[in-house]
Design a protein around this motif. Structure first.
Motif, PDB file in Angstrom:
ATOM      1  N   LEU A  58       0.832  -1.211   0.000  1.00 34.10           N
ATOM      2  CA  LEU A  58       0.000   0.000   0.000  1.00 34.10           C
ATOM      3  C   LEU A  58       0.864   1.258   0.000  1.00 34.10           C
ATOM      4  N   ASN A  59       0.471   2.220  -0.811  1.00 35.65           N
ATOM      5  CA  ASN A  59       1.215   3.482  -0.907  1.00 35.65           C
ATOM      6  C   ASN A  59       0.522   4.562  -0.079  1.00 35.65           C
ATOM      7  N   CYS A  60       0.425   4.349   1.191  1.00 28.91           N
ATOM      8  CA  CYS A  60      -0.197   5.306   2.108  1.00 28.91           C
ATOM      9  C   CYS A  60       0.869   6.281   2.591  1.00 28.91           C
ATOM     10  N   GLN A  61       0.641   7.556   2.369  1.00 29.70           N
ATOM     11  CA  GLN A  61       1.623   8.570   2.748  1.00 29.70           C
ATOM     12  C   GLN A  61       1.579   8.883   4.237  1.00 29.70           C
ATOM     13  N   ARG A  62       0.380   8.822   4.807  1.00 29.69           N
ATOM     14  CA  ARG A  62       0.216   9.158   6.226  1.00 29.69           C
ATOM     15  C   ARG A  62      -0.596   8.070   6.918  1.00 29.69           C
ATOM     16  N   ILE A  63      -0.225   7.790   8.153  1.00 30.03           N
ATOM     17  CA  ILE A  63      -0.901   6.772   8.954  1.00 30.03           C
ATOM     18  C   ILE A  63      -1.146   7.333  10.351  1.00 30.03           C
ATOM     19  N   GLN A  64      -2.350   7.098  10.860  1.00 33.95           N
ATOM     20  CA  GLN A  64      -2.667   7.450  12.240  1.00 33.95           C
ATOM     21  C   GLN A  64      -2.977   6.173  13.009  1.00 33.95           C
ATOM     22  N   CYS A  65      -2.359   6.007  14.171  1.00 34.40           N
ATOM     23  CA  CYS A  65      -2.532   4.801  14.983  1.00 34.40           C
ATOM     24  C   CYS A  65      -3.171   5.139  16.334  1.00 34.40           C
ATOM     25  N   ASP A  66      -3.991   4.226  16.796  1.00 38.65           N
ATOM     26  CA  ASP A  66      -4.624   4.392  18.104  1.00 38.65           C
ATOM     27  C   ASP A  66      -5.107   3.024  18.566  1.00 38.65           C
ATOM     28  N   GLU A  67      -5.562   2.935  19.796  1.00 35.73           N
ATOM     29  CA  GLU A  67      -6.121   1.683  20.302  1.00 35.73           C
ATOM     30  C   GLU A  67      -7.414   1.998  21.043  1.00 35.73           C
ATOM     31  N   ILE A  68      -8.360   1.076  20.959  1.00 35.55           N
ATOM     32  CA  ILE A  68      -9.670   1.280  21.556  1.00 35.55           C
ATOM     33  C   ILE A  68      -9.955   0.154  22.545  1.00 35.55           C
ATOM     34  N   TRP A  69     -10.515   0.497  23.693  1.00 32.58           N
ATOM     35  CA  TRP A  69     -10.732  -0.455  24.777  1.00 32.58           C
ATOM     36  C   TRP A  69     -12.083  -1.152  24.641  1.00 32.58           C
ATOM     37  N   SER A  70     -12.103  -2.396  25.032  1.00 30.51           N
ATOM     38  CA  SER A  70     -13.332  -3.158  25.224  1.00 30.51           C
ATOM     39  C   SER A  70     -13.015  -4.219  26.290  1.00 30.51           C
ATOM     40  N   PHE A  71     -13.902  -5.140  26.520  1.00 27.03           N
ATOM     41  CA  PHE A  71     -13.584  -6.202  27.473  1.00 27.03           C
ATOM     42  C   PHE A  71     -14.283  -7.489  27.073  1.00 27.03           C
ATOM     43  N   ILE A  72     -13.718  -8.596  27.521  1.00 28.36           N
ATOM     44  CA  ILE A  72     -14.237  -9.924  27.213  1.00 28.36           C
ATOM     45  C   ILE A  72     -14.738 -10.573  28.508  1.00 28.36           C
ATOM     46  N   GLY A 122      12.685  11.410  12.243  1.00 31.17           N
ATOM     47  CA  GLY A 122      12.598  11.971  10.900  1.00 31.17           C
ATOM     48  C   GLY A 122      12.090  13.396  10.872  1.00 31.17           C
ATOM     49  N   GLU A 123      11.377  13.717   9.788  1.00 31.78           N
ATOM     50  CA  GLU A 123      10.885  15.081   9.581  1.00 31.78           C
ATOM     51  C   GLU A 123       9.401  15.056   9.208  1.00 31.78           C
ATOM     52  N   PRO A 124       8.545  14.689  10.139  1.00 34.56           N
ATOM     53  CA  PRO A 124       7.109  14.692   9.832  1.00 34.56           C
ATOM     54  C   PRO A 124       6.578  16.107   9.650  1.00 34.56           C
ATOM     55  N   ASP A 125       5.594  16.252   8.757  1.00 31.14           N
ATOM     56  CA  ASP A 125       4.921  17.528   8.547  1.00 31.14           C
ATOM     57  C   ASP A 125       4.031  17.791   9.764  1.00 31.14           C
ATOM     58  N   GLU A 126       4.363  18.815  10.531  1.00 25.39           N
ATOM     59  CA  GLU A 126       3.627  19.068  11.777  1.00 25.39           C
ATOM     60  C   GLU A 126       2.162  19.410  11.529  1.00 25.39           C
ATOM     61  N   ASP A 127       1.838  19.909  10.350  1.00 31.13           N
ATOM     62  CA  ASP A 127       0.436  20.195  10.034  1.00 31.13           C
ATOM     63  C   ASP A 127      -0.393  18.914   9.979  1.00 31.13           C
ATOM     64  N   HIS A 128       0.280  17.785   9.774  1.00 30.84           N
ATOM     65  CA  HIS A 128      -0.427  16.513   9.655  1.00 30.84           C
ATOM     66  C   HIS A 128      -0.143  15.576  10.828  1.00 30.84           C
ATOM     67  N   ILE A 129       0.410  16.105  11.900  1.00 27.96           N
ATOM     68  CA  ILE A 129       0.556  15.304  13.122  1.00 27.96           C
ATOM     69  C   ILE A 129      -0.780  15.364  13.856  1.00 27.96           C
ATOM     70  N   SER A 130      -1.561  14.312  13.690  1.00 29.81           N
ATOM     71  CA  SER A 130      -2.918  14.289  14.226  1.00 29.81           C
ATOM     72  C   SER A 130      -3.402  12.850  14.314  1.00 29.81           C
ATOM     73  N   THR A 131      -4.278  12.583  15.263  1.00 28.43           N
ATOM     74  CA  THR A 131      -4.918  11.271  15.368  1.00 28.43           C
ATOM     75  C   THR A 131      -6.439  11.397  15.263  1.00 28.43           C
ATOM     76  N   SER A 132      -6.919  12.519  14.747  1.00 27.11           N
ATOM     77  CA  SER A 132      -8.352  12.797  14.754  1.00 27.11           C
ATOM     78  C   SER A 132      -9.143  11.818  13.890  1.00 27.11           C
ATOM     79  N   HIS A 133      -8.588  11.406  12.751  1.00 28.77           N
ATOM     80  CA  HIS A 133      -9.316  10.478  11.892  1.00 28.77           C
ATOM     81  C   HIS A 133      -9.451   9.101  12.551  1.00 28.77           C
ATOM     82  N   ASN A 134      -8.397   8.682  13.233  1.00 31.51           N
ATOM     83  CA  ASN A 134      -8.472   7.387  13.908  1.00 31.51           C
ATOM     84  C   ASN A 134      -9.441   7.438  15.077  1.00 31.51           C
TER      85      ASN A 134
END
Length: 277
Positions: A59-73, A192-204
């Motif tokens: 995949l040629n994804c230029q930007r990735i946002q990572c997060d984790e979501i809680w649940s329980f079993i 590295g040199e991430p673009d600070e305008d795109h440092i965000s996790t809002s979409h995730n």
């Protein structure tokens, strides 16, 4: 049983599940037995996992946002009996990586919030990318260690840390489950040199809401929680492939898979069901 159900009945059941209905609600809406619904989940879940593993590569994804979501079993961690620890019960986290441009869920991992699960998740993410990405996470320390170890210097990585305002009256019962207001977001360059305008996790974070709305197992303050870790992982796999391949994103007017170049059309529910074979 699920293998005796018609394709139309299977599609009806999956539609109910991916729209946030619980197992029992799905049984009532589709006039199906609980065993048949669960059996369908255990058939379709592995098929969705296999399809994603095979086709979501290079995949040629230029930007990735990572997060984790809680649940329980079964029950929440604090209510676990000593003999139930290590048996797939208690707190459970789903790690997700989203491309904010195509809204594609590139990778996910169901497990704990421990370092081993974080490393497995980041390694899987790297194996699906064909280019040097810009990655954003929150300030959770496992991300920093895992990304540095797995990607080395072949990544532009930054963190976004939200500071929430806590009103004095937050202890009121009616305010306990209201979201706190974000006071500020602190951005930090890690590698590295991430673009600070795109440092965000809002979409995730927005996709976290989508998960809670479209999977009854993630809905808070209900009894629709998962009872088995295996079935929980299968339900997540079904949701992710449905989200990527079937669900049309309003802003894209296409599915995330189409926007990412993985698919050339919107999948019908029958195509998802056909993965069972």
């Amino acid at each position: 049983m699920a293998n005796n159900l018609s394709k139309e009945k299977r599609a009806q059941i999956v539609r109910c599940l991916v729209e946030g209905n619980s197992i029992r609600a799905t049984c009532r809406l589709t006039d199906s037995s609980k065993d048949a619904v669960i059996r369908l989940v255990t058939l379709l879940g592995p098929a969705c996992l296999e399809y994603h593993d095979k086709h979501f590569r290079g995949l040629n994804c230029q930007r990735i946002q990572c997060d984790e979501i809680w649940s329980f079993i079964g029950c929440k961690e604090q209510h676990l009996k000593p003999e139930d620890r290590g048996q797939g019960r208690g707190d459970c986290y789903t790690w997700t990586a989203i491309d904010p441009d195509s809204k594609l869920i590139v990778a996910w991992h169901v497990g704990s919030r421990a370092a081993n699960d974080g490393f497995l998740f980041i390694e899987d993410l790297k194996n699906r990318l064909a280019n040097r990405p810009q990655i954003t996470t929150d300030a959770y320390g496992i991300y920093k260690k895992a990304i540095a170890y797995v990607f080395g210097v072949e990544v532009d990585y930054g963190t976004a840390t939200k500071v929430f305002h806590t009103p004095k009256d937050d202890l009121r019962i009616e305010a306990r489950y209201s979201p706190s207001k974000c006071k500020e977001v602190t951005k930090k360059v890690i590698i590295g040199e991430p673009d600070e305008d795109h440092i965000s996790t809002s979409h995730n974070e927005r996709h976290n809401l989508t998960m809670r709305m479209h999977m009854g197992r993630f809905t808070r303050l209900t009894n629709a929680f998962s009872k088995k870790l295996e079935n929980h992982a299968y339900a997540v796999a079904i949701h992710m492939l449905w989200y990527n391949m079937v669900r049309i994103h309003q802003t894209l007017r296409a599915t995330p898979a189409m926007a990412a170049g993985i698919s050339d059309h919107v999948w019908e529910m029958d195509e998802l069901i056909d993965l069972i074979g």
